[in-house]
Design a protein around this motif. Structure first.
Motif, PDB file in Angstrom:
ATOM      1  N   MET A  25       0.875  -1.174   0.000  1.00 54.97           N
ATOM      2  CA  MET A  25       0.000   0.000   0.000  1.00 54.97           C
ATOM      3  C   MET A  25       0.909   1.219   0.000  1.00 54.97           C
ATOM      4  N   ILE A  26       1.620   1.376  -1.117  1.00 55.56           N
ATOM      5  CA  ILE A  26       2.609   2.457  -1.224  1.00 55.56           C
ATOM      6  C   ILE A  26       2.483   3.117  -2.591  1.00 55.56           C
ATOM      7  N   GLU A  27       2.764   4.410  -2.637  1.00 50.87           N
ATOM      8  CA  GLU A  27       2.719   5.129  -3.908  1.00 50.87           C
ATOM      9  C   GLU A  27       3.854   4.693  -4.820  1.00 50.87           C
ATOM     10  N   LYS A  28       3.566   4.604  -6.096  1.00 53.55           N
ATOM     11  CA  LYS A  28       4.557   4.207  -7.107  1.00 53.55           C
ATOM     12  C   LYS A  28       5.384   3.006  -6.650  1.00 53.55           C
ATOM     13  N   PRO A  29       4.744   1.895  -6.430  1.00 54.39           N
ATOM     14  CA  PRO A  29       5.425   0.720  -5.868  1.00 54.39           C
ATOM     15  C   PRO A  29       6.568   0.218  -6.742  1.00 54.39           C
ATOM     16  N   GLU A  30       6.551   0.553  -8.050  1.00 52.59           N
ATOM     17  CA  GLU A  30       7.610   0.056  -8.944  1.00 52.59           C
ATOM     18  C   GLU A  30       8.998   0.504  -8.475  1.00 52.59           C
TER      19      GLU A  30
END
Ligand code: DX5
Ligand code: ZN
Length: 220
Positions: free
Chosen positions: A67-72
Protein backbone atom coordinates in the motif's frame (compact mmCIF):
# COMPACT_ATOMS: atom_id res chain seq x y z
CA UNK A 1 -16.42 -25.06 -0.91
CA UNK A 2 -13.31 -27.16 -0.18
CA UNK A 3 -9.78 -25.85 0.23
CA UNK A 4 -10.39 -22.43 1.72
CA UNK A 5 -7.01 -20.89 2.51
CA UNK A 6 -6.17 -18.54 5.38
CA UNK A 7 -3.49 -15.84 5.46
CA UNK A 8 -2.99 -14.28 8.90
CA UNK A 9 -2.18 -10.57 8.62
CA UNK A 10 0.71 -9.87 10.96
CA UNK A 11 -0.16 -6.17 11.17
CA UNK A 12 -2.40 -7.16 14.07
CA UNK A 13 0.35 -9.12 15.87
CA UNK A 14 2.41 -7.55 18.66
CA UNK A 15 5.68 -6.56 16.90
CA UNK A 16 7.58 -7.28 20.10
CA UNK A 17 6.56 -10.94 19.86
CA UNK A 18 6.42 -11.45 16.12
CA UNK A 19 8.31 -14.75 16.30
CA UNK A 20 5.75 -16.14 18.75
CA UNK A 21 2.92 -14.93 16.54
CA UNK A 22 4.40 -16.84 13.60
CA UNK A 23 4.75 -19.98 15.73
CA UNK A 24 1.11 -19.68 16.78
CA UNK A 25 -0.39 -19.86 13.30
CA UNK A 26 0.51 -23.47 12.51
CA UNK A 27 -1.49 -24.73 9.56
CA UNK A 28 -1.99 -21.34 7.94
CA UNK A 29 -1.47 -21.20 4.17
CA UNK A 30 0.35 -17.91 3.79
CA UNK A 31 1.49 -14.87 5.75
CA UNK A 32 0.04 -11.52 4.74
CA UNK A 33 2.31 -8.51 5.26
CA UNK A 34 0.79 -5.04 5.06
CA UNK A 35 3.30 -2.53 3.75
CA UNK A 36 2.13 1.08 4.28
CA UNK A 37 3.95 4.29 3.39
CA UNK A 38 1.93 7.10 4.98
CA UNK A 39 1.09 8.45 1.49
CA UNK A 40 -1.03 5.93 -0.36
CA UNK A 41 -2.63 5.14 2.99
CA UNK A 42 -2.62 7.30 6.13
CA UNK A 43 -0.45 4.95 8.16
CA UNK A 44 3.09 3.59 8.21
CA UNK A 45 3.81 -0.04 8.99
CA UNK A 46 6.63 -2.35 7.96
CA UNK A 47 9.19 -2.72 5.17
CA UNK A 48 11.31 -5.33 3.38
CA UNK A 49 13.27 -6.20 6.55
CA UNK A 50 10.09 -7.61 8.09
CA UNK A 51 9.40 -9.67 4.97
CA UNK A 52 12.90 -11.07 5.21
CA UNK A 53 12.43 -11.82 8.93
CA UNK A 54 9.14 -13.61 8.29
CA UNK A 55 10.75 -15.77 5.62
CA UNK A 56 13.43 -16.75 8.17
CA UNK A 57 10.98 -17.25 11.02
CA UNK A 58 8.34 -19.26 9.19
CA UNK A 59 7.99 -21.93 6.51
CA UNK A 60 4.94 -20.20 5.08
CA UNK A 61 5.02 -18.26 1.83
CA UNK A 62 4.83 -14.48 2.31
CA UNK A 63 2.60 -12.08 0.43
CA UNK A 64 3.73 -8.44 0.52
CA UNK A 65 0.60 -6.28 0.17
CA UNK A 66 2.08 -3.00 -1.02
CA UNK A 67 0.00 0.00 0.00
CA UNK A 68 2.61 2.46 -1.22
CA UNK A 69 2.72 5.13 -3.91
CA UNK A 70 4.56 4.21 -7.11
CA UNK A 71 5.42 0.72 -5.87
CA UNK A 72 7.61 0.06 -8.94
CA UNK A 73 10.37 2.12 -7.24
CA UNK A 74 10.67 -0.39 -4.41
CA UNK A 75 9.95 -3.70 -6.05
CA UNK A 76 13.59 -4.84 -6.08
CA UNK A 77 13.77 -4.58 -2.28
CA UNK A 78 10.67 -6.67 -1.78
CA UNK A 79 11.84 -9.24 -4.32
CA UNK A 80 15.25 -9.50 -2.65
CA UNK A 81 13.59 -9.81 0.76
CA UNK A 82 12.08 -13.08 -0.48
CA UNK A 83 8.42 -12.19 -1.07
CA UNK A 84 6.60 -15.12 -2.69
CA UNK A 85 3.76 -12.93 -3.91
CA UNK A 86 3.84 -9.16 -4.35
CA UNK A 87 0.48 -7.45 -4.45
CA UNK A 88 0.18 -4.04 -6.10
CA UNK A 89 -2.73 -1.66 -5.76
CA UNK A 90 -4.21 -0.76 -9.12
CA UNK A 91 -4.72 2.77 -7.75
CA UNK A 92 -1.14 3.25 -6.60
CA UNK A 93 0.58 3.80 -9.95
CA UNK A 94 -0.12 4.81 -13.55
CA UNK A 95 2.36 2.06 -14.53
CA UNK A 96 0.79 -1.08 -13.16
CA UNK A 97 1.94 -3.14 -16.13
CA UNK A 98 5.57 -2.16 -15.61
CA UNK A 99 5.31 -3.38 -12.04
CA UNK A 100 3.67 -6.63 -13.09
CA UNK A 101 6.44 -7.30 -15.62
CA UNK A 102 9.15 -6.72 -13.06
CA UNK A 103 7.51 -9.07 -10.54
CA UNK A 104 7.03 -11.79 -13.17
CA UNK A 105 10.58 -11.50 -14.54
CA UNK A 106 11.80 -12.38 -11.07
CA UNK A 107 9.64 -15.45 -10.73
CA UNK A 108 7.45 -13.95 -8.00
CA UNK A 109 3.65 -14.31 -7.94
CA UNK A 110 1.61 -11.29 -9.07
CA UNK A 111 -1.17 -9.99 -6.86
CA UNK A 112 -3.43 -7.06 -7.72
CA UNK A 113 -5.49 -5.32 -5.08
CA UNK A 114 -8.53 -3.08 -5.53
CA UNK A 115 -9.86 -0.55 -3.04
CA UNK A 116 -13.56 -0.83 -2.21
CA UNK A 117 -14.43 2.01 -4.63
CA UNK A 118 -12.50 0.62 -7.60
CA UNK A 119 -14.57 -1.44 -10.06
CA UNK A 120 -13.49 -4.87 -11.29
CA UNK A 121 -13.56 -3.59 -14.87
CA UNK A 122 -10.09 -1.99 -14.41
CA UNK A 123 -8.66 -5.50 -14.47
CA UNK A 124 -9.78 -6.22 -18.01
CA UNK A 125 -6.44 -5.68 -19.74
CA UNK A 126 -4.24 -7.25 -17.06
CA UNK A 127 -6.44 -10.21 -16.18
CA UNK A 128 -4.12 -12.77 -17.78
CA UNK A 129 -1.16 -11.61 -15.67
CA UNK A 130 -2.74 -12.00 -12.24
CA UNK A 131 -2.13 -14.90 -9.83
CA UNK A 132 -4.02 -13.40 -6.91
CA UNK A 133 -6.81 -10.84 -6.79
CA UNK A 134 -7.00 -9.12 -3.39
CA UNK A 135 -10.33 -7.41 -2.86
CA UNK A 136 -10.24 -4.82 -0.11
CA UNK A 137 -13.33 -5.00 2.04
CA UNK A 138 -12.30 -2.00 4.19
CA UNK A 139 -10.54 1.20 3.16
CA UNK A 140 -6.90 0.18 3.43
CA UNK A 141 -4.65 1.69 6.09
CA UNK A 142 -5.63 0.12 9.39
CA UNK A 143 -6.42 -3.21 10.93
CA UNK A 144 -9.54 -3.72 13.02
CA UNK A 145 -12.04 -1.94 10.74
CA UNK A 146 -15.53 -3.19 9.87
CA UNK A 147 -16.20 -5.20 6.72
CA UNK A 148 -18.12 -3.13 4.13
CA UNK A 149 -21.29 -5.18 3.39
CA UNK A 150 -21.59 -3.96 -0.23
CA UNK A 151 -18.37 -5.86 -0.98
CA UNK A 152 -20.14 -9.24 -0.83
CA UNK A 153 -21.63 -8.59 -4.25
CA UNK A 154 -18.20 -7.57 -5.59
CA UNK A 155 -16.71 -10.85 -4.34
CA UNK A 156 -19.51 -12.70 -6.13
CA UNK A 157 -18.85 -10.82 -9.38
CA UNK A 158 -15.11 -11.48 -9.11
CA UNK A 159 -15.77 -15.19 -8.58
CA UNK A 160 -17.97 -15.21 -11.68
CA UNK A 161 -15.27 -13.48 -13.77
CA UNK A 162 -12.58 -15.87 -12.55
CA UNK A 163 -14.71 -18.94 -13.22
CA UNK A 164 -15.55 -17.78 -16.72
CA UNK A 165 -11.87 -17.34 -17.66
CA UNK A 166 -9.04 -19.82 -18.22
CA UNK A 167 -6.58 -18.39 -15.71
CA UNK A 168 -6.46 -19.86 -12.22
CA UNK A 169 -6.64 -16.84 -9.92
CA UNK A 170 -6.74 -16.92 -6.13
CA UNK A 171 -9.60 -14.72 -4.87
CA UNK A 172 -8.48 -13.14 -1.61
CA UNK A 173 -10.56 -10.95 0.66
CA UNK A 174 -8.89 -8.48 3.02
CA UNK A 175 -10.37 -6.34 5.78
CA UNK A 176 -12.81 -6.96 8.60
CA UNK A 177 -12.96 -10.71 8.03
CA UNK A 178 -14.10 -12.47 11.21
CA UNK A 179 -15.90 -15.56 12.47
CA UNK A 180 -19.26 -13.80 12.11
CA UNK A 181 -19.02 -12.94 8.41
CA UNK A 182 -16.65 -15.56 7.06
CA UNK A 183 -19.49 -17.88 6.00
CA UNK A 184 -21.03 -15.24 3.76
CA UNK A 185 -17.61 -14.31 2.34
CA UNK A 186 -16.77 -17.90 1.47
CA UNK A 187 -20.22 -18.52 -0.03
CA UNK A 188 -19.72 -15.43 -2.21
CA UNK A 189 -16.63 -17.11 -3.65
CA UNK A 190 -13.50 -16.13 -1.72
CA UNK A 191 -10.76 -18.76 -1.83
CA UNK A 192 -8.26 -17.04 0.50
CA UNK A 193 -9.17 -15.21 3.68
CA UNK A 194 -6.86 -12.53 5.05
CA UNK A 195 -7.47 -11.97 8.74
CA UNK A 196 -5.63 -9.77 11.24
CA UNK A 197 -7.64 -8.93 14.35
CA UNK A 198 -9.65 -12.15 14.17
CA UNK A 199 -6.41 -14.16 14.35
CA UNK A 200 -4.15 -12.07 16.59
CA UNK A 201 -6.73 -10.17 18.65
CA UNK A 202 -6.68 -12.91 21.30
CA UNK A 203 -3.58 -14.15 23.07
CA UNK A 204 -1.58 -17.34 22.76
CA UNK A 205 -2.94 -18.40 19.41
CA UNK A 206 -6.52 -18.66 20.71
CA UNK A 207 -7.83 -16.38 17.98
CA UNK A 208 -6.11 -18.47 15.33
CA UNK A 209 -7.46 -21.78 16.66
CA UNK A 210 -10.98 -20.50 16.86
CA UNK A 211 -10.91 -18.82 13.43
CA UNK A 212 -9.37 -21.87 11.79
CA UNK A 213 -12.00 -24.16 13.31
CA UNK A 214 -14.77 -21.90 12.07
CA UNK A 215 -13.37 -22.05 8.52
CA UNK A 216 -12.95 -25.84 8.76
CA UNK A 217 -16.63 -26.15 9.71
CA UNK A 218 -17.57 -24.26 6.54
CA UNK A 219 -15.74 -26.87 4.51
CA UNK A 220 -17.62 -29.80 5.99
C1 DX5 B 1 -5.78 -3.10 5.85
C2 DX5 B 1 -4.88 -4.29 5.63
C3 DX5 B 1 -5.41 -5.56 6.15
C4 DX5 B 1 -5.54 -5.60 7.65
C5 DX5 B 1 -6.63 -6.55 8.00
O1 DX5 B 1 -5.23 -1.98 5.23
O2 DX5 B 1 -4.63 -4.46 4.24
O3 DX5 B 1 -4.62 -6.66 5.70
O4 DX5 B 1 -4.38 -6.01 8.30
O5 DX5 B 1 -6.87 -6.47 9.35
P1 DX5 B 1 -8.27 -6.90 9.97
O6 DX5 B 1 -8.44 -8.35 9.68
O7 DX5 B 1 -8.11 -6.58 11.40
O8 DX5 B 1 -9.32 -6.06 9.28
ZN1 ZN C 1 -3.61 -6.33 3.63
Amino acid sequence: MGGIKIAPSILAADPLFLGEALDNVQGADMLHLDIMDGHFVPNISMGPAVVEACRRGSNLPCEAHLMIEKPERLLSSFIEAGSNIITLHQESTPHIYRGIQKIKENGVGVGISLNPGTPLSVLQSIWEEIDLLLLMTVNPGFGGQSFIPAMVEKIREARHLIDSGNKEIELAVDGGVNEGNVGEIVRAGASLLVAGSAVFGRNNGEGWQSFKEKVLQLEE
